[in-house]
Each structure stands twice: as structure tokens, then as C-alpha cells.
Write a protein that holds these residues in place. Sequence first.
Motif, short mmCIF file in Angstrom:
data_model
loop_
_atom_site.label_atom_id
_atom_site.label_comp_id
_atom_site.label_asym_id
_atom_site.label_seq_id
_atom_site.Cartn_x
_atom_site.Cartn_y
_atom_site.Cartn_z
N ARG A 4 25.59 35.75 -46.46
CA ARG A 4 24.21 36.19 -46.66
C ARG A 4 23.99 37.59 -46.12
O ARG A 4 24.79 38.09 -45.31
CB ARG A 4 23.24 35.21 -46.00
N ALA A 6 20.59 39.56 -44.38
CA ALA A 6 19.28 39.14 -43.86
C ALA A 6 18.49 40.32 -43.29
O ALA A 6 18.31 40.42 -42.09
CB ALA A 6 19.50 38.06 -42.79
N PRO A 7 18.03 41.20 -44.15
CA PRO A 7 17.31 42.39 -43.65
C PRO A 7 15.87 42.08 -43.26
O PRO A 7 15.27 41.12 -43.74
CB PRO A 7 17.33 43.32 -44.86
N SER A 8 15.34 42.91 -42.38
CA SER A 8 13.91 42.86 -42.05
C SER A 8 13.22 43.93 -42.89
O SER A 8 13.68 45.07 -42.93
CB SER A 8 13.70 43.18 -40.56
N GLU A 40 13.81 38.72 -43.32
CA GLU A 40 13.46 38.36 -41.94
C GLU A 40 12.16 39.07 -41.55
O GLU A 40 12.18 40.14 -40.93
CB GLU A 40 14.63 38.68 -41.00
N TYR A 192 13.58 35.61 -33.20
CA TYR A 192 14.75 35.96 -33.99
C TYR A 192 15.85 34.91 -33.84
O TYR A 192 16.38 34.42 -34.83
CB TYR A 192 15.27 37.36 -33.59
N VAL A 196 16.99 32.59 -37.05
CA VAL A 196 18.26 32.92 -37.70
C VAL A 196 19.17 31.69 -37.73
O VAL A 196 19.86 31.42 -38.72
CB VAL A 196 18.90 34.15 -37.01
N ARG A 210 28.04 40.19 -40.09
CA ARG A 210 26.94 41.06 -39.67
C ARG A 210 27.46 42.07 -38.66
O ARG A 210 28.61 42.00 -38.23
CB ARG A 210 25.82 40.22 -39.08
N LEU A 214 25.17 42.61 -32.99
CA LEU A 214 24.71 41.23 -32.76
C LEU A 214 25.78 40.35 -32.12
O LEU A 214 25.60 39.15 -31.95
CB LEU A 214 24.22 40.62 -34.08
N1 GLU Z 1 17.52 40.73 -39.51
C1 GLU Z 1 18.57 41.25 -38.70
C2 GLU Z 1 18.63 42.76 -38.85
O1 GLU Z 1 18.06 43.31 -39.78
C3 GLU Z 1 19.92 40.68 -39.05
C4 GLU Z 1 20.10 39.32 -38.56
C5 GLU Z 1 21.49 38.73 -38.75
O2 GLU Z 1 22.28 39.23 -39.57
O3 GLU Z 1 21.78 37.76 -38.08
O4 GLU Z 1 19.22 43.40 -38.01
#
Ligand code: GLU
Length: 277
Positions: A4, A6-8, A40, A192, A196, A210, A214
Motif C-alpha cells: 500500500r 498511505a499519504p496524508s 491518512e 497515527y 495505521v 515505507r 518510520l
Molecule cells: N501517512 C504517513 C506519511 O505520509 C505514512 C504512514 C505509513 O506508511 O505507515 O508519512
Amino acid sequence: MITRFAPSPTGPLHLGHAYSALLAHDTARAAGGQFFLRIEDIDSTRSRPEWETQIYEDLQWLGITWDADPMRQSDRIPAYQEALQTLWDQGLIYPCSCSRRDIAAAASAPHEGEPVYGPDGLIYPGTCRAEPTGEMPMGQALRLNMAKATERLSAPFSFTQTGTGTITTSAQDLIEGVGDIVLSRRDFPGSYHLSVVLDDAAQGITHVIRGEDLFEATQIHVVLQQLLGLETPVYTHHRLIRDDAGKRLAKRDDARAIATYRQAGATPAQIREMVGL
Ligand code: GLU
């Protein structure tokens, strides 16, 4: 394999996002697997529908396709509340009314020694830590009691990451190096970390690919998976795309926004080349 991105939706996607999205997408496609999107958007003050629209446009332009309607975190509140209730009923979370300032003051009190930082900033000094009683309060931050949580974890506490292999952390590392993290915010029934973990499980993600920013957060996610009885995906943390000065790209860095390159006539193949794919 299900991966996946998962952008904000809090700004334009830049080269770093392109790299992350392409890597997760290409990996799934090469394995004959599936690729999903997740928006997100739990930060309602910074998320904008225009940015979400532009995320879809930029990704399509890059040649990325996704296999289901995107999941949106703002639609997932009932699932987050249910998980919080489970943790509350088990006595693992407690309400906290400390401001950032309170935490900074308590953590730097003379008898506390040097303040310790974890993946979420200062380690919470435990001011509000207490046995939860009565109904779970809403509209108040809720923190995980990490010491109690570690008693429920399988020992040795470890998880697998491709590239670096199996990572083992201990109860002591979690208590001292991560501490009582926030699982529900005053303004949103989730955080978050909680979102997630629940969303990756709900989307059936088998491989999380990712950025290495993180990396330290992953141990928190595995703790939550164990507490909530969820599978742990395989984690891969990729290098970060940096600017010419070596600084990682930020949302404000419009100069490296995918849209800026598009407008200047770049091709998707050139973007791939720029990020080393
Ligand atoms: N939403 C997060 C971001 O934009 C990514 C979260 C993830 O990949 O776990 O940095």
C-alpha cells in the motif's frame, strides 16, 4: 502480496512520495499481488480535499493503479473506537490531560536526568498514569501503559524486516525508549499509530514498504498488533530521497513536487530515473 501507499493529503506529493509509491506498487505488481491506497486524513486541520484529488492525479500520471477504492481514515472512526474500547477494558490505556509544555517541564525536572526522546518525541514522564476506571472518556487523550502492555507481549518480542532481518526489542527498551504513547487524541478518537495498525490489518496488507523515517515507529506497531490480536506484516523501510543539501524532502518543498515536474514537461520515466528506479 498486498502492499500500500498511505499519504496524508496535507500538501503536494514530492519525489520522496513518488519513490515510496512506485516501490510499493512495482513490488506488488512484480509478485502478481495487489496494491492499495489509503488516505491518512486524521489531521482535519491540515488535510484538504484538493490535495487528495491531486494525489490521485499524480499517482495516475506516474502509471500507478490501485485495486480497490482508497480507504480514508476519516471514515474509520468506529473501528478505532472499538479497538480503544478493547484496550480500555483490558486496563491498558489511561486518560492524559498533559500539554506538550507540561511534558517538557516534567521531563526536564532536575531529578529526572537528561530528557529521553523516543519515536514520538519526549518519553512521557507518566504524570497522568493511573488504573483506568469507569467509562472510557471521549475528547481526551488516551495513552498506552507501556509497562503493562509489555506483560502481554510474546517473548522474545521480535519482528521481521527485509534487508535487516529479524529485529528483537525488549520490554525494557519499549518502556524506556518508547514509553506511554498517545493512542487517541483530544480532537480525534485515534492516533497515527493506532490507525495505521488497524488500517493495514483491515486492508490485508502483507508487506509494508515505507520510508526509514518510520523505522523506529515499527516496534510500536508490532506491540499494538500483538495487543489487538492482529497479524504482523513484513516491514521494509526504504532510503529517503533527499535534496541537494542532504535534507529529507518536506511537504512544503514545492520545488520537488511531482506536479511541478509535470508542469515543466518531465515524463514519468524521468521521475523514476530521478529517484533511482
Ligand atoms: N501517512 C504517513 C506519511 O505520509 C505514512 C504512514 C505509513 O506508511 O505507515 O508519512
